[in-house]
Scaffold this active site. Structure first.
Site, PDB file in Angstrom:
ATOM      1  N   ILE A  47      39.368  32.187  38.402  1.00  6.87           N
ATOM      2  CA  ILE A  47      38.992  33.604  38.501  1.00  6.87           C
ATOM      3  C   ILE A  47      39.588  34.201  39.775  1.00  6.87           C
ATOM      4  CG2 ILE A  47      36.853  33.515  37.145  1.00  6.87           C
ATOM      5  CD1 ILE A  47      35.351  33.420  39.884  1.00  6.87           C
ATOM      6  N   ALA A  48      40.550  33.471  40.378  1.00  2.40           N
ATOM      7  CA  ALA A  48      41.060  33.909  41.686  1.00  2.40           C
ATOM      8  C   ALA A  48      42.261  34.836  41.531  1.00  2.40           C
ATOM      9  CB  ALA A  48      41.399  32.693  42.518  1.00  2.40           C
ATOM     10  N   ARG A  49      43.417  34.268  41.362  1.00  3.01           N
ATOM     11  CA  ARG A  49      44.640  35.039  41.185  1.00  3.01           C
ATOM     12  C   ARG A  49      45.626  34.215  40.365  1.00  3.01           C
ATOM     13  NH1 ARG A  49      42.648  39.122  42.147  1.00  3.01           N
ATOM     14  NH2 ARG A  49      43.140  40.701  43.698  1.00  3.01           N
ATOM     15  N   GLU A 102      50.691  38.476  35.174  1.00  2.44           N
ATOM     16  CA  GLU A 102      49.851  39.277  34.281  1.00  2.44           C
ATOM     17  C   GLU A 102      50.261  40.761  34.350  1.00  2.44           C
ATOM     18  OE1 GLU A 102      46.115  38.129  36.279  1.00  2.44           O
ATOM     19  OE2 GLU A 102      45.800  40.240  36.748  1.00  2.44           O
ATOM     20  N   HIS A 145      41.491  39.597  33.219  1.00  3.04           N
ATOM     21  CA  HIS A 145      41.172  39.952  34.615  1.00  3.04           C
ATOM     22  C   HIS A 145      39.962  40.898  34.675  1.00  3.04           C
ATOM     23  CE1 HIS A 145      43.114  40.326  38.863  1.00  3.04           C
ATOM     24  NE2 HIS A 145      41.795  40.427  38.931  1.00  3.04           N
ATOM     25  N   ILE A 146      38.826  40.396  34.198  1.00  2.00           N
ATOM     26  CA  ILE A 146      37.618  41.235  34.131  1.00  2.00           C
ATOM     27  C   ILE A 146      36.488  40.690  35.012  1.00  2.00           C
ATOM     28  CG2 ILE A 146      38.106  42.183  31.841  1.00  2.00           C
ATOM     29  CD1 ILE A 146      36.071  40.120  30.695  1.00  2.00           C
ATOM     30  N   GLY A 147      36.833  39.823  35.959  1.00  2.00           N
ATOM     31  CA  GLY A 147      35.805  39.173  36.777  1.00  2.00           C
ATOM     32  C   GLY A 147      34.806  40.141  37.411  1.00  2.00           C
ATOM     33  N   GLY A 194      34.922  31.126  50.075  1.00  2.00           N
ATOM     34  CA  GLY A 194      34.559  32.414  50.678  1.00  2.00           C
ATOM     35  C   GLY A 194      33.270  32.903  50.048  1.00  2.00           C
ATOM     36  N   ARG A 195      33.091  34.221  50.072  1.00  2.00           N
ATOM     37  CA  ARG A 195      31.820  34.781  49.586  1.00  2.00           C
ATOM     38  C   ARG A 195      31.590  34.454  48.111  1.00  2.00           C
ATOM     39  NH1 ARG A 195      34.898  38.583  51.920  1.00  2.00           N
ATOM     40  NH2 ARG A 195      34.247  39.635  53.810  1.00  2.00           N
ATOM     41  N   ILE A 196      32.643  34.588  47.286  1.00  2.34           N
ATOM     42  CA  ILE A 196      32.454  34.370  45.844  1.00  2.34           C
ATOM     43  C   ILE A 196      32.250  32.877  45.576  1.00  2.34           C
ATOM     44  CG2 ILE A 196      33.498  34.640  43.549  1.00  2.34           C
ATOM     45  CD1 ILE A 196      34.967  37.138  44.682  1.00  2.34           C
ATOM     46  N   ARG A 208      39.976  25.869  53.437  1.00  2.00           N
ATOM     47  CA  ARG A 208      40.767  25.707  54.668  1.00  2.00           C
ATOM     48  C   ARG A 208      39.873  25.288  55.823  1.00  2.00           C
ATOM     49  NH1 ARG A 208      43.876  31.173  55.231  1.00  2.00           N
ATOM     50  NH2 ARG A 208      41.804  31.692  54.470  1.00  2.00           N
TER      51      ARG A 208
HETATM   52  C1  DGY Z   1      39.640  41.815  43.096  1.00  2.00           C
HETATM   53  O1  DGY Z   1      38.824  42.604  43.558  1.00  2.00           O
HETATM   54  O2  DGY Z   1      40.490  41.270  43.809  1.00  2.00           O
HETATM   55  C2  DGY Z   1      39.560  41.541  41.653  1.00  2.00           C
HETATM   56  O3  DGY Z   1      40.456  40.574  41.259  1.00  2.00           O
HETATM   57  C3  DGY Z   1      39.767  42.819  40.871  1.00  2.00           C
HETATM   58  O4  DGY Z   1      41.092  43.173  40.960  1.00  2.00           O
END
Ligand code: DGY
Length: 327
Positions: A237-239, A268, A286-288, A155-157, A178
């Site tokens: 860095i996703a979930r 978390e 979780h500081i992305g 996606g964008r990130i 996908r």
């Molecule tokens: C998001 O925007 O989904 C980041 O994980 C911050 O919660």
């Protein structure tokens, strides 16, 4: 009478002030972590809620809050929303995309570099007073430049990370998603589409940027880790929940892969205890997206959605637009 809204977690005072110009605002500046039933109590009589991504919005809560019209997440991810239940209840969900893309991609790279070059591990060594001499093999890691960067989720990130890798660090970038990107976007990102098996087998560094859903749960577990190179690094860095954290801790301990960088965790803010005892993992809370301008932009977008929908019927980033057309 102004519509009532709830801000469910602590937030920038200027956002509360801004929303206060349009709404009767109840906020939670003490940042109490409400249980689902406390949240439901707080939501009585509220037309909208400003959420930050951890608050579960599901059928039970919606049934107890019949006047609720919108839940505006200050996050791009929205796995805290049961979107089907929200659509069925006629409640709009909105998220905060785009404004955090570049900041989060920067952080993905920071975590990747810290992981590959063993920044955290070597700093702990130094702080512990263990540094007595230079050695040729002290904290040797792996290169970023020229390496193969694998991206799962484009996606964008994912695309912003690809651009940094291909154009900033001269990396060979491969991705799996996908759906495949169009040729022009692939060229802009300097990225080549591959199957998941090839991605796992070929990447020197694998970055996870896919959304969490039932189908991405444990997308990286023991089987996938075993397909990666022994010198590979993994960054999430996703979930939380996309990686099987117990399997990853075992893979790091056994050196199935070289190292990992994790900003998100299953369950978390709890962290799997085995991850806390392996040295070859960099752990961040979780500081992305955590820069002041970006967090402000995310909060303003959530506020824009509340104002846009409740006052003008025009939300900026609706997740379930079916709610709009159903009225
Ligand atoms: C998001 O925007 O989904 C980041 O994980 C911050 O919660």
């Amino acid at each position: 009478m102004l519509p009532k809204i709830l801000i469910s977690r602590a937030i920038f005072p200027e956002i509360i002030a801004r929303l206060g110009q349009h709404f009767d605002v109840t906020s939670n500046q003490d940042d109490v972590l409400w249980t689902p039933s406390q949240l439901s109590e707080q939501l009585q009589g509220m037309s909208g809620v400003f959420t930050t991504g951890g608050e579960r919005i599901d059928a039970a809560l919606l049934a107890a809050c019949p006047v609720l019209k919108i839940c505006a997440n200050m996050a791009v991810g929205y796995n805290n929303f049961d979107l089907d239940a929200m659509t069925a209840a006629g409640v709009l969900g909105t998220n905060a995309p785009d404004v955090l893309t570049e900041t989060t991609a920067d952080f993905g790279f920071a975590l990747l570099m810290a992981t590959a070059r063993r920044v955290a591990e070597s700093e702990h060594f130094l702080r512990a007073g263990l540094w007595t001499r230079w050695r040729y093999d002290m904290f040797t890691g792996s290169d970023i430049h020229g390496a193969t960067l694998g991206i799962l989720g484009m996606g964008r990130i994912g695309q912003a990370i690809a651009r940094r890798g291909a154009h900033g660090f001269g990396m060979k970038v491969i991705y799996h998603n996908r759906s495949r990107l169009d040729d022009a976007t692939e060229a802009q990102c300097g990225a080549r589409y591959v199957g998941k098996a090839e991605l796992l087998k070929t990447a020197d560094h694998l970055v996870l940027v896919l959304p969490y859903s039932a189908s991405s749960h444990h997308a990286i577990g023991a089987t996938e880790l075993a397909q990666m190179k022994p010198r590979a690094t993994l960054v999430n860095i996703a979930r939380g929940g996309i990686v099987d954290d117990a399997a990853l801790a075992a893979a790091l301990r056994n050196k199935t892969i070289a190292a990992a960088g994790l900003d998100v965790f299953e369950g978390e803010p709890k962290v799997h205890p085995d991850l806390l005892t392996v040295p070859n993992v960099v752990l961040t809370p979780h500081i992305g997206s955590a820069t002041v301008p970006t967090r402000l932009a995310m909060a303003n977008l959530a506020a824009d959605n509340l104002i846009g929908y409740l006052l003008h019927d025009k939300p900026l980033t609706p997740l379930n637009p079916a709610v709009l057309s159903a009225r």
